[in-house]
Design an enzyme around this catalytic site. Structure first.
Site, PDB file in Angstrom:
ATOM      1  N   CYS A   1       0.867  -1.179   0.000  1.00 12.00           N
ATOM      2  CA  CYS A   1       0.000   0.000   0.000  1.00 12.00           C
ATOM      3  C   CYS A   1       0.906   1.232   0.000  1.00 12.00           C
ATOM      4  CB  CYS A   1      -0.983  -0.020   1.174  1.00 12.00           C
ATOM      5  SG  CYS A   1      -0.253   0.203   2.808  1.00 12.00           S
TER       6      CYS A   1
ATOM      7  N   CYS B   1      -1.323   0.701   7.265  1.00 13.75           N
ATOM      8  CA  CYS B   1      -2.768   0.435   7.376  1.00 13.75           C
ATOM      9  C   CYS B   1      -3.184  -0.784   6.561  1.00 13.75           C
ATOM     10  CB  CYS B   1      -3.587   1.653   6.921  1.00 13.75           C
ATOM     11  SG  CYS B   1      -3.335   3.144   7.888  1.00 13.75           S
TER      12      CYS B   1
ATOM     13  N   ASP C   1      -8.031   3.940   1.263  1.00 10.03           N
ATOM     14  CA  ASP C   1      -7.099   4.231   2.350  1.00 10.03           C
ATOM     15  C   ASP C   1      -7.882   4.750   3.557  1.00 10.03           C
ATOM     16  OD1 ASP C   1      -5.029   4.964   4.018  1.00 10.03           O
ATOM     17  OD2 ASP C   1      -3.988   6.179   2.517  1.00 10.03           O
TER      18      ASP C   1
ATOM     19  N   ASN D   1       2.566   1.485   4.310  1.00 12.87           N
ATOM     20  CA  ASN D   1       2.781   0.210   4.984  1.00 12.87           C
ATOM     21  C   ASN D   1       2.434   0.262   6.475  1.00 12.87           C
ATOM     22  OD1 ASN D   1       5.515  -2.066   5.680  1.00 12.87           O
ATOM     23  ND2 ASN D   1       3.494  -2.591   4.966  1.00 12.87           N
TER      24      ASN D   1
ATOM     25  N   SER E   1      -1.803  -2.627   3.821  1.00  8.51           N
ATOM     26  CA  SER E   1      -0.964  -3.796   3.519  1.00  8.51           C
ATOM     27  C   SER E   1      -0.643  -4.632   4.749  1.00  8.51           C
ATOM     28  CB  SER E   1       0.298  -3.403   2.745  1.00  8.51           C
ATOM     29  OG  SER E   1       1.089  -2.479   3.440  1.00  8.51           O
TER      30      SER E   1
END
Length: 164
Positions: free
Chosen positions: A9, A14, A128, A12, A16
């Site tokens: 993501c 949240c 996100d 790194n 992923s």
């Protein structure tokens, strides 16, 4: 031979790491943890060395997942050791494919939600949750869980194909 998956993501902290934790659980439940290894990274290095966002950890723990994590940035050299690179949104997909040194490496990059048969093919992004509340993290987890079964099936097929 070990099959290696990396979830990617932005930072790194949240999406992923959440996908990594869920996939670890699916792999363990399937009895494949001796042949499938998963980790995660970000397209940027803003949070390198930090742990996962506390909201990620809270949502994962609330659903029975464990995560030990330190953020890091994805490196081009990793393509040679990875079998599959899982992007959490279309922006990550494009960035990773541009970073790939070969066409073969670019073909390793896939969107996570492409493994969810119920997902809208026109919108495969996992949004996100960073700038919102815990509800966004819960929604993210739901999307990750929905795609993880299909991803596991695809990885299992690859692993069994190697063994044949």
């Amino acid at each position: 031979m070990t099959y290696r998956v990396c979830f990617v993501c932005t930072g790194n902290i949240c999406r992923s790491p959440m996908a990594e934790a869920v996939f670890h659980a699916r792999v363990a439940d399937a009895g494949l943890d001796d042949v499938v290894v998963a980790d995660s990274a970000g397209t940027g290095g803003w949070h390198e060395g930090e742990g996962a966002d506390p909201r990620t950890l809270d949502v994962l723990a609330g659903h029975g997942y464990e995560l030990r994590h330190t953020a890091r940035q994805f490196q081009q050299a990793w393509f040679s050791r990875l079998d599959l690179v899982i992007a959490l949104d279309a922006g990550h997909l494009r960035a990773l494919r541009r970073l790939a040194p070969t066409e073969e490496d670019a073909a390793k990059v896939r969107l996570l939600r492409s493994y969810d048969p119920a997902a809208d093919a026109g919108d495969l992004d996992v949004p996100d949750p960073y700038y919102g509340g815990v509800d966004g993290f819960e929604e993210c987890l739901e999307m990750v869980e929905a795609a993880s079964g299909g991803l596991l099936a695809a990885v299992r097929e690859q692993v069994e194909g190697r063994a044949a």
